[in-house]
Design a protein around this motif. Structure first.
Motif, PDB file in Angstrom:
ATOM      1  N   SER A   1       0.838  -1.209   0.000  1.00 42.73           N
ATOM      2  CA  SER A   1       0.000   0.000   0.000  1.00 42.73           C
ATOM      3  C   SER A   1       0.867   1.250   0.000  1.00 42.73           C
ATOM      4  O   SER A   1       0.548   2.244  -0.672  1.00 42.73           O
ATOM      5  CB  SER A   1      -0.914  -0.001   1.233  1.00 42.73           C
ATOM      6  OG  SER A   1      -1.815  -1.082   1.194  1.00 42.73           O
ATOM      7  N   TYR A   2       1.958   1.212   0.729  1.00 50.53           N
ATOM      8  CA  TYR A   2       2.867   2.362   0.755  1.00 50.53           C
ATOM      9  C   TYR A   2       3.456   2.619  -0.630  1.00 50.53           C
ATOM     10  O   TYR A   2       3.540   3.775  -1.076  1.00 50.53           O
ATOM     11  CB  TYR A   2       3.986   2.131   1.760  1.00 50.53           C
ATOM     12  CG  TYR A   2       4.992   3.251   1.807  1.00 50.53           C
ATOM     13  CD1 TYR A   2       4.696   4.447   2.443  1.00 50.53           C
ATOM     14  CD2 TYR A   2       6.237   3.114   1.199  1.00 50.53           C
ATOM     15  CE1 TYR A   2       5.616   5.492   2.470  1.00 50.53           C
ATOM     16  CE2 TYR A   2       7.163   4.146   1.224  1.00 50.53           C
ATOM     17  CZ  TYR A   2       6.848   5.335   1.861  1.00 50.53           C
ATOM     18  OH  TYR A   2       7.755   6.362   1.886  1.00 50.53           O
TER      19      TYR A   2
ATOM     20  N   ILE B   1       2.438   1.786  13.801  1.00 51.36           N
ATOM     21  CA  ILE B   1       2.221   0.379  13.447  1.00 51.36           C
ATOM     22  C   ILE B   1       1.358   0.265  12.198  1.00 51.36           C
ATOM     23  O   ILE B   1       1.596  -0.598  11.340  1.00 51.36           O
ATOM     24  CB  ILE B   1       1.619  -0.380  14.643  1.00 51.36           C
ATOM     25  CG1 ILE B   1       2.674  -0.490  15.745  1.00 51.36           C
ATOM     26  CG2 ILE B   1       1.126  -1.766  14.230  1.00 51.36           C
ATOM     27  CD1 ILE B   1       2.155  -1.002  17.060  1.00 51.36           C
ATOM     28  N   ASN B   2       0.385   1.152  12.053  1.00 47.94           N
ATOM     29  CA  ASN B   2      -0.413   1.142  10.821  1.00 47.94           C
ATOM     30  C   ASN B   2       0.458   1.433   9.607  1.00 47.94           C
ATOM     31  O   ASN B   2       0.242   0.870   8.527  1.00 47.94           O
ATOM     32  CB  ASN B   2      -1.547   2.154  10.920  1.00 47.94           C
ATOM     33  CG  ASN B   2      -2.682   1.653  11.796  1.00 47.94           C
ATOM     34  OD1 ASN B   2      -2.829   0.450  12.019  1.00 47.94           O
ATOM     35  ND2 ASN B   2      -3.500   2.567  12.311  1.00 47.94           N
TER      36      ASN B   2
ATOM     37  N   LEU C   1      -3.101   4.787   1.388  1.00 49.51           N
ATOM     38  CA  LEU C   1      -2.721   4.876   2.794  1.00 49.51           C
ATOM     39  C   LEU C   1      -3.833   5.537   3.591  1.00 49.51           C
ATOM     40  O   LEU C   1      -4.384   6.552   3.167  1.00 49.51           O
ATOM     41  CB  LEU C   1      -1.441   5.692   2.979  1.00 49.51           C
ATOM     42  CG  LEU C   1      -0.097   5.042   2.705  1.00 49.51           C
ATOM     43  CD1 LEU C   1       1.022   5.967   3.181  1.00 49.51           C
ATOM     44  CD2 LEU C   1       0.029   3.688   3.362  1.00 49.51           C
ATOM     45  N   SER C   2      -4.127   4.979   4.745  1.00 50.76           N
ATOM     46  CA  SER C   2      -5.074   5.620   5.659  1.00 50.76           C
ATOM     47  C   SER C   2      -4.429   6.862   6.257  1.00 50.76           C
ATOM     48  O   SER C   2      -3.202   7.029   6.235  1.00 50.76           O
ATOM     49  CB  SER C   2      -5.467   4.658   6.778  1.00 50.76           C
ATOM     50  OG  SER C   2      -4.353   4.401   7.618  1.00 50.76           O
ATOM     51  N   ALA C   3      -5.255   7.726   6.821  1.00 51.03           N
ATOM     52  CA  ALA C   3      -4.726   8.925   7.484  1.00 51.03           C
ATOM     53  C   ALA C   3      -3.803   8.537   8.624  1.00 51.03           C
ATOM     54  O   ALA C   3      -2.769   9.176   8.859  1.00 51.03           O
ATOM     55  CB  ALA C   3      -5.879   9.793   7.986  1.00 51.03           C
ATOM     56  N   SER C   4      -4.154   7.462   9.328  1.00 54.80           N
ATOM     57  CA  SER C   4      -3.318   7.009  10.437  1.00 54.80           C
ATOM     58  C   SER C   4      -1.960   6.524   9.939  1.00 54.80           C
ATOM     59  O   SER C   4      -0.912   6.880  10.492  1.00 54.80           O
ATOM     60  CB  SER C   4      -4.023   5.879  11.197  1.00 54.80           C
ATOM     61  OG  SER C   4      -3.180   5.327  12.190  1.00 54.80           O
TER      62      SER C   4
ATOM     63  N   SER D   1       3.896   7.277   8.894  1.00 54.20           N
ATOM     64  CA  SER D   1       5.067   7.426   8.020  1.00 54.20           C
ATOM     65  C   SER D   1       5.860   8.672   8.387  1.00 54.20           C
ATOM     66  O   SER D   1       7.099   8.670   8.345  1.00 54.20           O
ATOM     67  CB  SER D   1       4.645   7.477   6.557  1.00 54.20           C
ATOM     68  OG  SER D   1       4.007   8.698   6.233  1.00 54.20           O
ATOM     69  N   GLN D   2       5.157   9.724   8.776  1.00 57.01           N
ATOM     70  CA  GLN D   2       5.849  10.944   9.179  1.00 57.01           C
ATOM     71  C   GLN D   2       6.636  10.718  10.468  1.00 57.01           C
ATOM     72  O   GLN D   2       7.756  11.232  10.619  1.00 57.01           O
ATOM     73  CB  GLN D   2       4.832  12.066   9.336  1.00 57.01           C
ATOM     74  CG  GLN D   2       4.168  12.464   8.014  1.00 57.01           C
ATOM     75  CD  GLN D   2       2.925  13.319   8.182  1.00 57.01           C
ATOM     76  OE1 GLN D   2       2.406  13.482   9.299  1.00 57.01           O
ATOM     77  NE2 GLN D   2       2.414  13.861   7.085  1.00 57.01           N
TER      78      GLN D   2
END
Length: 389
Positions: A207-208, A366-367, A219-222, A227-228
């Motif tokens: 997904s990334y 973790i997400n 990618l979900s908002a979470s 990632s940031q």
């Protein structure tokens, strides 16, 4: 940072971004035989080609032979163990165990690594500075005696080879791959075919990756917040798990200089002396240098959701526990033979310095790590057991 398929030198500043610097050992690689073939690499367009040894260029025929060998228990001294015994596709070619057991009952000291993008590793196994080719590494599980894995030895190797070479399916496969008849098959052919199969186990469609290629819904908002955090200087994860393969142990065909870094992450500090368990002391076992105690190669984080338990000894069960361990800058073992505060290990990597993280941030992180799972890799029929098709 992506290293393209051009002849750029991996400078000190570039190496630092990938987790290395001048105090790490370096290897010069200039391989003239990197012409593209019809081999299906299963890599994205923005990823450089992996390095291939000039004497074992990948082909579809070698790959198919290697796939059959990978899943064949006859490639062991007692006919009970195959490569897949410790490397299962639904677990990103790991095995879900803390440490595996060999064909004769020997329990290994180290966790079975996932076979994901191994073509891009700068070194192989958890802690060996000299293993830089898959062909070298494959000798260990096949012929190693301490511990025994496949258990092929002087007493049975002729019989094992004869069993493989006399099989009609293999006779066709060896002929297609190497143009040899049954009586010409040797272990070099087996090792080369296995190496090509494993080099072909590449995963760049998580997904990334899809998000990076422009699919903003991937990618979900979470996960995006995670990632940031991952790439922030506060957590510093990317220093050891950066680049397109999420590890600083990285080699590709566009590099002239390749770092082979190893890291002590503060899992142990037995007796407060910096020691690790005697059967698992990292590259110290080879170098004898005190500063190398507890140094292991950082594995790729691709498909990390599927490869629990974690660390070189499989001693951490979940990603949540891994994050907690790094947040506290190591692991404090308060009792037992391995008692000691790993947070104070004198040989610990400077990037394992601890950080503050809230429960919500941990969930986000973790997400993000779970967004590195590539379902198309796990489901790819190209990698499945050919004996069951």
């Amino acid at each position: 940072m992506l290293m393209k398929r051009i002849g750029l030198a991996l400078t000190c500043s570039t190496a630092f971004l990938l987790g290395g610097c001048p105090d790490q050992s370096q290897t010069t690689i200039r391989n003239p035989q990197q012409a593209e073939t019809n081999f299906i690499w299963n890599i994205a367009d923005n990823i450089p080609l992996p390095i291939q040894p000039a004497d074992n260029i990948a082909s579809e025929e070698k790959f198919e032979l290697g796939r059959h060998l990978f899943y064949d228990t006859r490639l062991s001294g007692n006919g009970t163990q195959a490569c897949v015994s410790c490397h299962e596709q639904d677990k990103a070619f790991s095995d879900g165990k803390a440490t595996p057991t060999g064909s004769t009952g020997d329990v290994l000291a180290r966790n079975s690594q996932a076979l994901v993008n191994t073509a891009y590793n700068a070194s192989y196994t958890w802690a060996n500075t000299s293993l830089v080719r898959l062909e070298q590494q494959i000798l260990i599980p096949l012929f190693g005696e301490s511990p025994i894995e496949h258990g092929i030895n002087e007493n049975n190797k002729a019989d094992v080879l004869s069993t493989i070479a006399s099989d009609p399916t293999y006779q066709t496969l060896f002929s297609d791959a190497f143009n040899v008849s049954a009586d010409q098959v040797d272990y070099n052919h087996i090792i080369d075919a296995l190496a090509v199969f494993v080099r072909g186990l590449n995963s760049f469609n998580s997904s990334y990756d899809q998000f990076q290629r422009g699919d903003t819904s991937a990618l979900s908002a979470s996960a995006l917040r995670g990632s940031q955090l991952f790439f922030s200087e506060d957590l510093e994860c990317f220093h050891c798990h950066g680049g397109y393969n999420f590890t600083d142990s990285l080699a590709d065909s566009g590099m002239f200089f390749v770092n082979k870094p190893f890291h002590n992450t503060g899992l142990f500090n037995i007796g407060g002396t910096g020691d690790y368990p005697s059967d698992n002391q990292g590259i110290f076992e080879l170098t004898g240098k005190a500063s190398d105690m507890g140094k292991f190669r950082a594995p790729t984080l691709r498909n990390i959701q599927l490869t629990a338990p974690y660390m070189h000894d499989g001693s951490i069960a979940t990603l949540e526990e891994v994050v907690d361990t790094y947040a506290t800058a190591g692991r404090n073992i308060t009792s037992g033979p391995n008692a000691g505060d790993g947070r104070l290990n004198p040989f610990k990597d400077g990037f394992v310095s601890g950080f503050s993280i809230t429960d919500d941030e941990k969930t986000d992180l973790i997400n993000f790590l779970e967004s590195l799972t590539d379902q198309s890799f796990i489901d790819n029929q190209r990698f499945t057991n050919p004996w069951e098709q």
